[in-house]
Design a protein around this motif. Structure first.
Motif: not given
Length: 449
Positions: A136-147
């Motif tokens: 999952a770490g190799g697939l994940m994108n660290t750009e996302f929306i969080k609030i």
């Protein structure tokens, strides 16, 4: 932009334009989607790829490189580009795509690219490079929306607008606290429909699936498929939100895993590239063929043992190939279904038993049905009822063996920690050939001589 599948006419048209000036080529490329250009690259030399990439706008060029298949080696194309153009393209890529490409390079080449990036982009990519590519770490994108869960509706909308300026698209809004601890998700629809100045904590959906960075990519794909998710959050052991894996990345995973299983079942190493040359194909396949040749000698030994029977009943040779071929096909069917079940589910002992029992039943029925057909043929052409009975029993017995081995062997190998896909096909071929010949020739020796 016109949308259509790339065909030979398009390839010829673009190849012809490559002989012309850049302006003509640039105009022609404008008619094609980035994914179509990526497919085209598979049939072009590296210098032509470089020329096309340099003519494309950065946004399109980055999409083309991200769409290129791994076997087309987009990382090599990236290295050929001028450092300034290369940097623009990498910074335009999503972090997960950039990481996938850069990870294929030598360490000094990775550093050369990362040193030219802005500090934030380089830091994110370096962090993702620490994870195995099949996790999952190799697939994940660290750009996302969080609030933050403590925001009210109005402040949340303002925050969403601010963050969305840096992200092309998003499907899920992740909710965290002041310490970046993941608390769940909330939909944009729920935020918009909420009355008054309600807080996000009242809208958050806490019962959601999530994965750790070291979760295997197949498990990630299974969860996204099972829960019909557009993305799944990645958290550390303390539940800090690290990133997300989106469904489009999982589609690639499923395709790669299915291709890997198909190659393994066929006795082809996963290291062989589908677009590789004949040298790579020989190196990949020859060892397995040699192993298969060794097991084939076992079937040959059975035939040699019954050589006196064959000398007296030469007609049996006509039916040997039928018995062996039908057994091999039946075993392959059982094997394919069982390997797929293993890849999708963690089978319990009871489920494994039922799988083998099912294939035993299928083999018995199919064996009897096909054996009856061959019995009728033997009666018609050879006028020997007892020969027909021998063939009927051999066919039925061998398809039972095929079903049991096709289902049982991969389950046993899985229990022993051996990849069931890559080793099963060779073993079951031996079983069906050996038992098929033994049943046919053994029964003939007892009943016909």
């Amino acid at each position: 932009m016109q949308s259509f599948d790339l065909d030979k006419t398009d390839v010829v048209k673009i190849r012809s334009a490559l002989n012309g000036d850049d302006e003509q080529l640039k105009v022609l490329l404008g008619d094609y989607h980035a994914s179509e250009i990526a497919i085209l690259f598979e049939s072009l030399q590296q210098d032509d790829r470089e020329r096309i990439i340099n003519l494309l706008p950065v946004e399109v060029a980055s999409e083309v490189i991200s769409e290129m298949h791994e076997e087309a080696h987009p990382e090599e194309l990236l290295l050929l580009l001028h450092p300034e153009k290369r940097t623009e393209i990498v910074e335009e890529l999503d972090y997960d795509d950039a990481t996938d490409i850069i990870s294929q390079l030598e360490e000094h080449e990775q550093q050369e690219i990362l040193e030219d990036l802005n500090e934030d982009d380089a830091s994110n990519i370096r962090n993702l490079l620490t994870y195995a590519e099949d996790t999952a770490g190799g697939l994940m994108n660290t750009e996302f929306i969080k609030i933050n869960l403590n925001l009210n509706k109005q402040d949340a909308i303002v925050e969403l607008i601010r963050q969305s300026e840096d992200i092309e698209e998003f499907y899920t809004i992740f909710v965290v606290d002041d310490d970046n601890i993941f608390h769940g998700i909330v939909s944009l629809k729920d935020i918009i429909k909420a009355k008054g100045n309600v807080k996000i904590t009242a809208l958050v959906k806490a019962e959601v699936a999530w994965v750790y960075p070291d979760t295997d990519q197949e498990e990630v794909a299974r969860l996204i498929s099972q829960y019909n998710l557009t993305s799944i959050p990645v958290v550390d052991r303390e539940m800090h939100l690290l990133g997300r894996v989106t469904f489009d990345d999982v589609i690639d995973v499923i395709e790669d895993e299915n291709t890997e299983d198909i190659l393994k079942i066929s006795g082809v190493s996963e290291d062989e590239e589908l677009s590789g040359n004949w040298v790579e194909a020989v190196k990949s396949r020859l060892p397995w063929l040699i192993i298969n040749l060794g097991t084939a000698f076992l079937a040959s030994a059975v035939v040699r043992y019954f050589e006196p029977t064959l000398e007296k009943l030469a007609i049996l040779t006509a039916y040997m190939t039928i018995i062996a071929g039908m057994g091999g096909n039946a075993a392959t069917q059982a094997l394919a279904v069982t390997v797929r079940r293993i890849s999708l589910y963690d089978l319990t002992d009871q489920q494994a038993y039922r799988t083998v029992l099912k294939e035993f039943t299928v083999g018995l029925i199919n064996g009897a049905a096909t054996g009856l057909i061959v019995l009728i043929v033997a009666l018609f052409f050879d006028s020997n009822p007892l020969l027909g009975v021998v063939i009927f029993l051999a066919m039925t017995g061998n398809l039972v063996v095929a079903g049991v081995t096709g289902a049982g062997i991969p389950l046993v190998l899985k229990r022993l920690g051996i990849d069931p896909a890559i080793a099963s096909s060779i073993i079951i071929t031996t079983f069906t050939d050996v038992f098929g010949f033994f049943l046919l020739l053994g029964l003939a020796s007892e009943l016909l001589l």
